[in-house]
Design an enzyme around this catalytic site. Structure first.
Site, PDB file in Angstrom:
ATOM      1  N   GLY A 125     -86.676 -13.240 -57.604  1.00 31.76           N
ATOM      2  CA  GLY A 125     -85.907 -12.096 -57.119  1.00 31.76           C
ATOM      3  C   GLY A 125     -86.612 -10.780 -57.416  1.00 31.76           C
ATOM      4  O   GLY A 125     -86.651  -9.861 -56.601  1.00 31.76           O
ATOM      5  N   ARG A 175     -91.653  -1.438 -49.369  1.00 35.07           N
ATOM      6  CA  ARG A 175     -90.436  -1.203 -50.155  1.00 35.07           C
ATOM      7  C   ARG A 175     -90.580  -1.647 -51.615  1.00 35.07           C
ATOM      8  O   ARG A 175     -89.578  -1.938 -52.283  1.00 35.07           O
ATOM      9  CB  ARG A 175     -89.225  -1.906 -49.540  1.00 35.07           C
ATOM     10  CG  ARG A 175     -88.804  -1.298 -48.222  1.00 35.07           C
ATOM     11  CD  ARG A 175     -87.635  -2.028 -47.625  1.00 35.07           C
ATOM     12  NE  ARG A 175     -87.305  -1.417 -46.338  1.00 35.07           N
ATOM     13  CZ  ARG A 175     -86.165  -0.800 -46.082  1.00 35.07           C
ATOM     14  NH1 ARG A 175     -85.223  -0.727 -46.994  1.00 35.07           N
ATOM     15  NH2 ARG A 175     -85.950  -0.274 -44.898  1.00 35.07           N
ATOM     16  N   ARG A 217     -91.615  -9.653 -61.531  1.00 32.62           N
ATOM     17  CA  ARG A 217     -91.822 -11.023 -61.986  1.00 32.62           C
ATOM     18  C   ARG A 217     -92.809 -11.730 -61.060  1.00 32.62           C
ATOM     19  O   ARG A 217     -93.545 -12.613 -61.493  1.00 32.62           O
ATOM     20  CB  ARG A 217     -90.500 -11.786 -62.074  1.00 32.62           C
ATOM     21  CG  ARG A 217     -90.636 -13.024 -62.937  1.00 32.62           C
ATOM     22  CD  ARG A 217     -89.308 -13.631 -63.301  1.00 32.62           C
ATOM     23  NE  ARG A 217     -88.525 -12.758 -64.143  1.00 32.62           N
ATOM     24  CZ  ARG A 217     -87.193 -12.737 -64.170  1.00 32.62           C
ATOM     25  NH1 ARG A 217     -86.500 -13.542 -63.393  1.00 32.62           N
ATOM     26  NH2 ARG A 217     -86.556 -11.915 -64.967  1.00 32.62           N
ATOM     27  N   GLY A 260     -86.071 -18.134 -60.522  1.00 28.56           N
ATOM     28  CA  GLY A 260     -85.276 -16.983 -60.936  1.00 28.56           C
ATOM     29  C   GLY A 260     -84.367 -17.332 -62.084  1.00 28.56           C
ATOM     30  O   GLY A 260     -84.429 -18.419 -62.651  1.00 28.56           O
ATOM     31  N   SER A 261     -83.500 -16.385 -62.405  1.00 25.08           N
ATOM     32  CA  SER A 261     -82.591 -16.592 -63.521  1.00 25.08           C
ATOM     33  C   SER A 261     -81.207 -16.965 -63.001  1.00 25.08           C
ATOM     34  O   SER A 261     -80.891 -16.769 -61.825  1.00 25.08           O
ATOM     35  CB  SER A 261     -82.524 -15.335 -64.386  1.00 25.08           C
ATOM     36  OG  SER A 261     -82.109 -14.247 -63.586  1.00 25.08           O
ATOM     37  N   ARG A 283     -87.498 -20.986 -54.727  1.00 34.03           N
ATOM     38  CA  ARG A 283     -86.974 -19.852 -55.477  1.00 34.03           C
ATOM     39  C   ARG A 283     -87.185 -20.108 -56.963  1.00 34.03           C
ATOM     40  O   ARG A 283     -86.909 -21.215 -57.460  1.00 34.03           O
ATOM     41  CB  ARG A 283     -85.483 -19.666 -55.183  1.00 34.03           C
ATOM     42  CG  ARG A 283     -84.766 -18.803 -56.192  1.00 34.03           C
ATOM     43  CD  ARG A 283     -83.471 -18.226 -55.718  1.00 34.03           C
ATOM     44  NE  ARG A 283     -82.627 -17.805 -56.820  1.00 34.03           N
ATOM     45  CZ  ARG A 283     -82.875 -16.785 -57.647  1.00 34.03           C
ATOM     46  NH1 ARG A 283     -83.972 -16.045 -57.488  1.00 34.03           N
ATOM     47  NH2 ARG A 283     -82.057 -16.484 -58.632  1.00 34.03           N
ATOM     48  N   ARG A 289     -88.055 -13.826 -72.690  1.00 37.02           N
ATOM     49  CA  ARG A 289     -87.912 -14.245 -71.299  1.00 37.02           C
ATOM     50  C   ARG A 289     -89.174 -14.859 -70.741  1.00 37.02           C
ATOM     51  O   ARG A 289     -89.124 -15.885 -70.092  1.00 37.02           O
ATOM     52  CB  ARG A 289     -87.509 -13.063 -70.427  1.00 37.02           C
ATOM     53  CG  ARG A 289     -86.062 -12.739 -70.613  1.00 37.02           C
ATOM     54  CD  ARG A 289     -85.596 -11.662 -69.673  1.00 37.02           C
ATOM     55  NE  ARG A 289     -84.168 -11.544 -69.796  1.00 37.02           N
ATOM     56  CZ  ARG A 289     -83.336 -11.430 -68.782  1.00 37.02           C
ATOM     57  NH1 ARG A 289     -83.802 -11.401 -67.563  1.00 37.02           N
ATOM     58  NH2 ARG A 289     -82.048 -11.336 -68.976  1.00 37.02           N
ATOM     59  N   ASP A 291     -78.393 -16.213 -69.182  1.00 35.15           N
ATOM     60  CA  ASP A 291     -77.157 -15.794 -69.843  1.00 35.15           C
ATOM     61  C   ASP A 291     -76.102 -16.873 -69.601  1.00 35.15           C
ATOM     62  O   ASP A 291     -76.310 -17.752 -68.772  1.00 35.15           O
ATOM     63  CB  ASP A 291     -76.677 -14.424 -69.324  1.00 35.15           C
ATOM     64  CG  ASP A 291     -76.555 -14.384 -67.813  1.00 35.15           C
ATOM     65  OD1 ASP A 291     -77.552 -14.048 -67.144  1.00 35.15           O
ATOM     66  OD2 ASP A 291     -75.484 -14.737 -67.292  1.00 35.15           O
TER      67      ASP A 291
HETATM   68  N1  HPA Z   1     -74.279 -14.034 -62.093  1.00 34.03           N
HETATM   69  C1  HPA Z   1     -74.997 -14.012 -60.969  1.00 34.03           C
HETATM   70  N2  HPA Z   1     -76.307 -14.120 -60.972  1.00 34.03           N
HETATM   71  C2  HPA Z   1     -76.932 -14.271 -62.146  1.00 34.03           C
HETATM   72  C3  HPA Z   1     -76.246 -14.301 -63.332  1.00 34.03           C
HETATM   73  C4  HPA Z   1     -74.856 -14.194 -63.304  1.00 34.03           C
HETATM   74  O1  HPA Z   1     -74.199 -14.225 -64.331  1.00 34.03           O
HETATM   75  N3  HPA Z   1     -77.152 -14.427 -64.335  1.00 34.03           N
HETATM   76  C5  HPA Z   1     -78.364 -14.479 -63.762  1.00 34.03           C
HETATM   77  N4  HPA Z   1     -78.235 -14.382 -62.436  1.00 34.03           N
END
Ligand code: HPA
Length: 236
Positions: free
Chosen positions: A20, A43, A24, A89-90, A87, A217, A204
């Site tokens: 995203g 952009r 990164r 990502g987190s 993808r 991270r 998280d």
């Molecule tokens: N919500 C949505 N997207 C996310 C979250 C979350 O808590 N953490 C990392 N990406």
């Protein structure tokens, strides 16, 4: 060149990793690719192309949320020749057994609305990962010894959600984690006959409130990038 990607047609590889965050993308390209070159900065949505173990790879930022990812994924599939889109990502953990830093490999991504809702209309479509990529990613994660969960995730349109009842139903129905892009990537890949997967790191946790400290991270995210690269090239 497209409206949102400034690269020449031959500057984008057939395999594209999509974080995203554009920074990164730069970190992953500098860390894992050889000869990485900046191929897009329209952009500020940075994209890099280089090689990994001799294979050409592009790492292109998608931005946050399905509308943003949809722009880049559409252009990569229709104006370039992206065949494999992963993808990276987190995500936010949802289940008690899902811990911070764990990797989630998304078999399917549930959503309420996505940019594709307008065409799917009343259909409760089930966006799903490419099986070959999924299988290869699971094998790569097992070889690495990374704590990994495979199953369903939820792709949300909002980060700041105000529906605790929905969270409750997600937990009850086994959703492992929440993020904001995978459902649209899977749907577009199905529409255009491409391979897609989402490999995510839990940054998280929605139930415990825990969050990964910023300084930890990178190491955690490294496993996810390697799993994605190994999956992309494991079956030839
Ligand atoms: N919500 C949505 N997207 C996310 C979250 C979350 O808590 N953490 C990392 N990406």
């Amino acid at each position: 060149m497209t409206i949102h990607i400034g690269a020449a047609p031959d500057q984008i590889a057939q395999t594209v990793l999509m974080p995203g965050d554009p920074y990164r993308a730069r970190w992953a390209a500098e860390t894992f690719l050889e000869g990485a070159e900046l191929v897009n900065e329209v952009r500020g949505m940075l994209g890099f192309t280089g090689t990994w173990r001799g294979h050409r790879v592009t790492i292109q930022g998608s931005g946050m949320g399905m509308p943003s990812l949809s722009i880049y994924a559409n252009e990569l599939m229709t104006n370039y020749d992206a065949q494999t889109l992963i993808r990276i990502g987190s995500c936010g953990g949802m289940q008690p057994h899902v811990g911070i830093r764990d990797v989630i490999i998304a078999m399917t991504a549930t959503t309420i609305t996505s940019p594709s809702s307008g065409i799917l209309r009343e259909m409760n479509y089930a966006p799903c990962a490419n099986w070959g990529l999924l299988k290869a990613a699971v094998a790569a994660a097992e070889t690495k010894g990374t704590k990994t969960h495979v199953g369903g995730i939820y792709s949300s349109d909002v980060f700041y959600a105000e529906r605790p009842d929905l969270d409750e139903q997600m937990v009850r129905h086994g959703i492992l984690a929440v993020e904001m892009e995978a459902a649209e990537l899977y749907t577009l890949a199905a529409r255009h006959g491409r391979r897609a997967l989402a490999v995510l790191t839990v940054s998280d946790h929605l139930q415990t409130g825990e969050a990964l400290p910023a300084d930890q991270r990178e190491r955690s995210f490294g496993d996810m990038v390697e799993i994605a690269l190994e999956a992309a090239f494991s079956e030839g």
